[in-house]
Write an enzyme that holds these catalytic residues in place. Structure first.
Site, short mmCIF file in Angstrom:
data_model
loop_
_atom_site.label_atom_id
_atom_site.label_comp_id
_atom_site.label_asym_id
_atom_site.label_seq_id
_atom_site.Cartn_x
_atom_site.Cartn_y
_atom_site.Cartn_z
N GLU A 431 41.37 31.91 47.41
CA GLU A 431 42.64 31.20 47.61
C GLU A 431 42.66 30.20 48.76
OE1 GLU A 431 42.16 34.53 48.13
OE2 GLU A 431 43.20 35.20 49.94
N GLU A 464 45.95 33.51 42.56
CA GLU A 464 45.55 32.66 43.70
C GLU A 464 46.72 31.83 44.21
OE1 GLU A 464 42.78 33.43 44.97
OE2 GLU A 464 42.18 34.62 43.24
N HIS A 467 48.86 33.78 46.50
CA HIS A 467 48.25 33.88 47.84
C HIS A 467 48.66 32.72 48.75
CE1 HIS A 467 45.68 37.30 47.95
NE2 HIS A 467 44.88 36.93 46.98
N GLU A 486 46.35 41.25 48.96
CA GLU A 486 45.82 41.46 47.61
C GLU A 486 46.75 42.25 46.70
OE1 GLU A 486 43.71 39.65 46.69
OE2 GLU A 486 42.60 39.04 48.46
ZN LIG Z 1 43.38 37.86 45.96
#
Ligand SMILES: [Zn+2]
Length: 1027
Positions: A431, A464, A467, A486
């Site tokens: 990311e 992503e 993120h 995460e």
């Molecule tokens: Zn990730």
């Protein structure tokens, strides 16, 4: 095959670079040219092995060996370079010779006196003096009196040059804060090397006389520090730390600038600033360089304060040849022609403060597709010939960016967002702020790709992009809370797809099959004693690598799902996370900050912190036991621990939002009742008598339920009468839970089979795939134990129960995603069991594909089944290998590779493993190849040998503790079930010592083998009787 040969790189070993620097350029730290630097004291750098060894012995047991090794090697390498700089300033004295003893503690005056007497006495006196001289005489510090005020436990390690390194911890001191980096990189893609210049502007937070930061595998050629103080540059390799030791303290509030010039090799692994290559369809090879810094590899590309809390701005300049482009986090500001035909691209200074692990840059000859989305320039980059595969990603990213801008009520803060498909990339994606990198499989889809392939791409982009807020804007303070990045991104990936692409709802969204099956697998993993708490202490690089596992990702996402389902009102969760993101925008947080934000917004004064900390601070999850008598339900909780010999965890208690439905109302969301179980046991009163209860409605909670013998029987009977009496998620949840309880030893396998009796009426994807997976696990264990008779009976059992459904599947294009998933699971299983209809159909499709010269299309969801059957066949394997070599579309290539790796021919197995280890098949695919090889009977023992023999090469490619290594260990050992195998695995990993013996995945592997052994011993007779 003309794939990239990693042996061809111009790869000057690092120690050769350092030694040659040392010999040809003695003035490696060019202090003389910098007028702000006063001359160093000639005594500042000395070499005294005796002293080093004494100090080394003062370290902890584990540190000692590392340090000894480092002292011996690095003193000859980098450390010597710095010593040589001092040596040059001392004109003719060599750094290798001992210096005259300093005045403070030696006895030179005795020598003066003796000169006046007799020559013989001189000799005798000198002999005596030298004999009794303490080791410390030769050191810079001389014989220091013990300093009683020093903390007894602070033992500083030895730098590469033999000096004391001024910092003794893994984490950096907090006294200096980097404010901005000015980074110039000069990569040479012909020689696979690069040079760099990093200027770090810093502010002093607390007065200090040392600046400690990170650097790894960099040969520092010049260091300047613009404060008029004497200073020494030091390096401590085991912790990848560099330091500037100053003669006087810097004051709090002061600003200072450190400039470092360095040279290094482009990495040939998948982290740091690494090189990669690809061959286009005309056979031309191209090289490129890209970065992957998370978690600990920014330090391999530039010296920096490489911890998530040290956020700073970055101004990046990259020199390139004219035939390449460069990309970085920010838009390009200008390009300037340099001498020698090079161009320097300068990027805008980052408009945000960011952690070092999010910095990224790429030098390649990619092309792009671009679109403006609410003021952000969104582009998808790929190798030129795959540009036509970029449309779907561009469209998906654009929709998701708009969704997140609105959902988080905070606009994406950068002017551009690039998504780049890298031909050789280990992770799924990364990311990096403004420059997200992907595997080709997770970003590019062909026009004819199946819906399933598009789902993968949409899902990874959603993760992503999430993120960019969770992780990039608000970042965890330290890697112990990696789940904040995460777990959240995983949760958001499912949630956003449900909102943005409702047509995909049946597959990978919040309530879809994939997230459900991910939750089941995470429960299985978290039931092991070797699991860990979501938020857990990490202190070594290997432990940090190991945080990238299903507990941080899927368990993190699962407990967020459970929390959201428990909060009153659909918007409360969203409001809480918006509040959290706004409050901590640009900052770092820990788990407590998130729970506080959600508690503050709780309309019913629900204490989110109290509830959720029981899920993040303890490892594992609860088993809820139900005891139903008429209208009374007694609920009891205990730690669901598969190896329950450890009594220390029996006291764990969770704050469980128990949900339940019953026989009179069991399907609609309104049927769901909630009861919070905080104590060891509690009683629940029903409004009237109920026949059965189903807890954990749609499996949205992270726990397993045991209904007792009567409860399981009642549920099994209810399902046998009417399969639709429960939602399909609830049916899948019952199947998962009963297999888990059988593994625990709480439920007999006969009861498991009782429940499965209803399966012939089951047609929904999630219960069918869960049952197939569980039965296949047992089939594989029996097969690998060479219990062929029982394995054959298990095969018959599967075909009897699922055969009719398998036969109903078509081999043409299928529109519905859920049906595609069901079909691919059923047919893959049928063909793997050599079911004749299935293998014949697959062979016929492969034949048409082969003969059509690329015009015939196998439906995307059936490709894996077809290629696997081809991989099993003698004549088709070579054809498939040829197809693999010429295929360009990565997703299809991976399926071909899995087909090739599923061969049962030992010579071909060796061939395929070696091709990947040597880089002739992309090494990024080695974990996939090994896990596929292990599935087959011929391959699984061979794969284990291969791993043992090539362990050092594997950890050269994939860091110890990394997800790739976790996958390799798990797939190689998860089908072992005998004492001999347990002993072998134990012996091998304990022999590794620091090369991997301490990994959590090793403990998991050993625990899993013991569990397999226990289950087999207990259930073989039941299987004989009932299968
Ligand atoms: Zn990730």
């Amino acid at each position: 095959m003309d794939l990239f040969d990693s042996n061809k790189r111009v790869n000057l070993p690092r120690n050769m670079i350092e030694n040659s620097m040392f010999e040809e350029e003695p003035d490696v730290v060019d202090l003389a040219k910098d007028s702000t630097f006063p001359a160093l004291d000639p005594d500042e750098v000395t070499y005294e092995p005796r002293r080093s060894r004494l100090l080394v012995r003062g370290l902890g047991e584990n540190d000692m060996e590392d340090d000894e090794e480092d002292c011996e090697s690095s003193a000859r390498l980098l450390g010597m370079s710095f010593m040589n700089r001092s040596a040059a300033r001392r004109s003719n004295s060599s750094p290798y010779t001992r210096q005259s003893p300093p005045r403070s503690c030696s006895r030179p005056s005795a020598r003066t006196m003796v000169v006046c007497v007799l020559v013989l006495v001189i000799v005798a006196s000198m002999t005596m003096v030298l004999y009794f001289l303490p080791g410390c005489t030769f050191t810079k510090a001389g014989c220091r009196k013990p300093n009683k005020t020093d903390p007894i436990d602070t033992v500083y390690p030895i730098s590469t040059n033999g000096e004391l390194f001024p910092w003794a911890q893994l984490r950096l001191p907090q006294s200096i804060k980097p404010l901005s980096y000015d980074l110039t990189l000069n990569p040479d893609l012909d020689k696979m090397t690069f040079t760099g210049r990093t200027v770090i502007n810093m502010s002093v937070l607390h007065s200090t006389s040392r600046i400690v930061f990170h650097g790894a595998n960099l040969n520092i050629t010049k260091a300047t520090f613009k404060v008029g103080l004497k200073r020494i540059f030091l390096c401590y390799k085991p912790r990848q730390q560099l330091a500037v030791n100053l003669s006087k303290e810097l004051e709090a509030g002061q600003y200072c600038v450190l400039t470092l010039e360095y040279a290094a090799n482009l990495s040939n692994t998948y982290d740091g600033f690494y090189s990669s290559s690809y061959t286009d369809k005309d056979g031309n090879k191209s090289v490129l360089a890209a970065t992957q810094f998370e978690p600990l590899s920014a330090r391999k590309a530039f010296p920096c304060f490489d911890e998530p809390t040290f956020k700073a701005t970055f101004l990046i300049k990259i020199n390139r040849k004219k035939n390449y482009i460069t990309l970085s986090n920010m838009p390009k500001a200008k390009s300037t022609d340099l001498a020698g035909g090079l161009v320097q691209d300068e990027f805008e200074k980052t408009s945000v403060n960011m952690s070092t692990y999010l910095v990224a840059f790429i030098v390649a000859n990619f092309t792009s597709l671009t679109k403006n989305v609410s003021g952000t320039q969104v582009s998808v980059y790929s190798v030129p010939e795959k540009k036509e595969h970029s449309d779907y990603a561009l469209d998906t990213a654009s929709k998701l960016l708009e969704f997140y801008n609105t959902f988080f009520d905070i606009n994406y803060p950068l002017k551009k967002l690039d998504l780049v498909a890298i031909p050789d990339f280990l992770a799924g994606a990364m990311e990096n702020w403004g420059l997200i990198t992907f595997r080709e499989t997770t970003l590019l889809v062909g026009k004819n790709s199946s819906f399933l392939e598009k789902q993968v791409v949409a899902s990874v982009i959603a993760h992503e992009l999430a993120h960019q807020w969770f992780g990039n804007l608000v970042t965890m303070r330290w890697w112990n809370d990696l789940w904040l990045n995460e777990g959240f991104a995983t949760y958001m990936q499912y949630m956003s797809l449900q909102e943005v692409f409702p047509q995909l709802d049946t597959l990978i969204t919040l309530h879809g099959n994939l997230f459900l099956s991910d939750r089941f697998r995470t429960l299985d993993q978290d039931a092991l004693n070797s699991s860990h708490a979501v938020s857990t202490k990490v202190s070594t690089p290997e432990q940090i690598e190991e945080m990238f596992d299903s507990v941080s990702y899927e368990k993190g996402a699962s407990i967020l799902l459970m929390l959201k389902a428990s909060l009153p009102g659909p918007q409360q969760f969203r409001k809480g996370i918006i509040e959290y993101l706004k409050q901590f925008s640009g900052l770092n947080t820990d788990t407590g900050d998130l729970w506080n934000s959600l508690t503050q917004l709780s309309t019913q004064h629900m204490n989110v912190t109290e509830m959720m900390s029981s899920w993040t601070s303890q490892k594992g999850f609860p088993l809820v036991t139900v005891n139903l008598t008429d209208d009374q339900v007694k609920l009891t909780q205990e730690h669901f621990l598969l190896t329950s010999d450890n009594a220390t965890h029996t006291s764990s208690l969770w704050n469980i939002p128990v949900t339940y439905v019953n026989d009179s109302c069991s399907l609609a969301p309104e049927c769901r009742q909630v009861f919070t179980l905080k104590t060891k046991s509690d009683t629940l009163k029903m409004p009237g008598k109920v026949k059965w209860l189903k807890l954990n409605y749609k499996n949205m909670g992270f726990y397993i339920v045991d209904y007792g013998k009567g409860g399981w029987t009642a549920l099994s009977e209810a399902l046998s009468k009417n399969v639709s009496v429960l939602t399909h998620e609830d049916r899948a949840s019952l199947i998962h839970n009963i297999f888990a309880l059988s593994r625990l030893g709480r439920v007999s396998f006969q009861q498991v089979l009782n429940l499965l009796n209803y399966m012939s009426a089951e047609t929904e994807t999630s219960p069918v795939t869960e049952a197939l997976l569980q039965l296949n696990n047992i089939y594989k264990l029996l097969e690998k134990r060479q219990a062929f008779g029982l394995a054959a009976r298990m095969k018959d059992y599967i075909l009897t129960h699922f055969g009719p459904l398998m036969d109903k599947q078509t081999w043409e294009e299928e529109e519905t995603v859920s049906k595609q998933e069901l079909r691919s699971a059923l047919l893959e299983m049928a063909c793997s069991l050599n079911e004749k209809n299935c293998t014949q159909q697959a062979k016929s499709l492969f034949k048409q594909y082969k003969e059509s010269n690329g015009t015939f299309k196998i439906p995307g969801d059936l490709q894996q089944t077809v290629f696997t059957v081809a991989g099993h066949s003698d004549e088709d394997w070579e054809t498939l290998l040829g197809m693999y070599q010429h295929a360009t579309y990565d997703s299809e290539k991976r399926k071909m590779l899995k087909g090739l790796a599923s061969t049962q021919d030992p010579l071909r197995l060796v061939q395929i493993l070696k091709l990947s280890l040597n880089g002739n098949i992309q090494t990024q695919e080695l974990p996939l190849i090994i896990s596929t090889v292990c599935q087959g009977f011929a391959g699984y023992l061979f794969a284990w040998d291969f791993i043992q023999e090539n362990w050092d090469r594997l950890i050269e490619k994939f860091p110890v503790g990394s997800f790739a290594i976790q996958t390799i260990i798990k797939s190689a050992t998860s089908q072992f079930s005998t004492q001999t195998q347990l002993n072998q695995v134990q012996a091998f990993f304990s022999s590794l010592e620091e090369r991997g013996s301490q990994m959590r995945s090793v403990q998991e592997a050993l625990e899993t083998i013991r569990l397999n052994q226990r289950w087999m011993d207990k259930n073989l007779s039941t299987l004989q009787k009932y299968l």
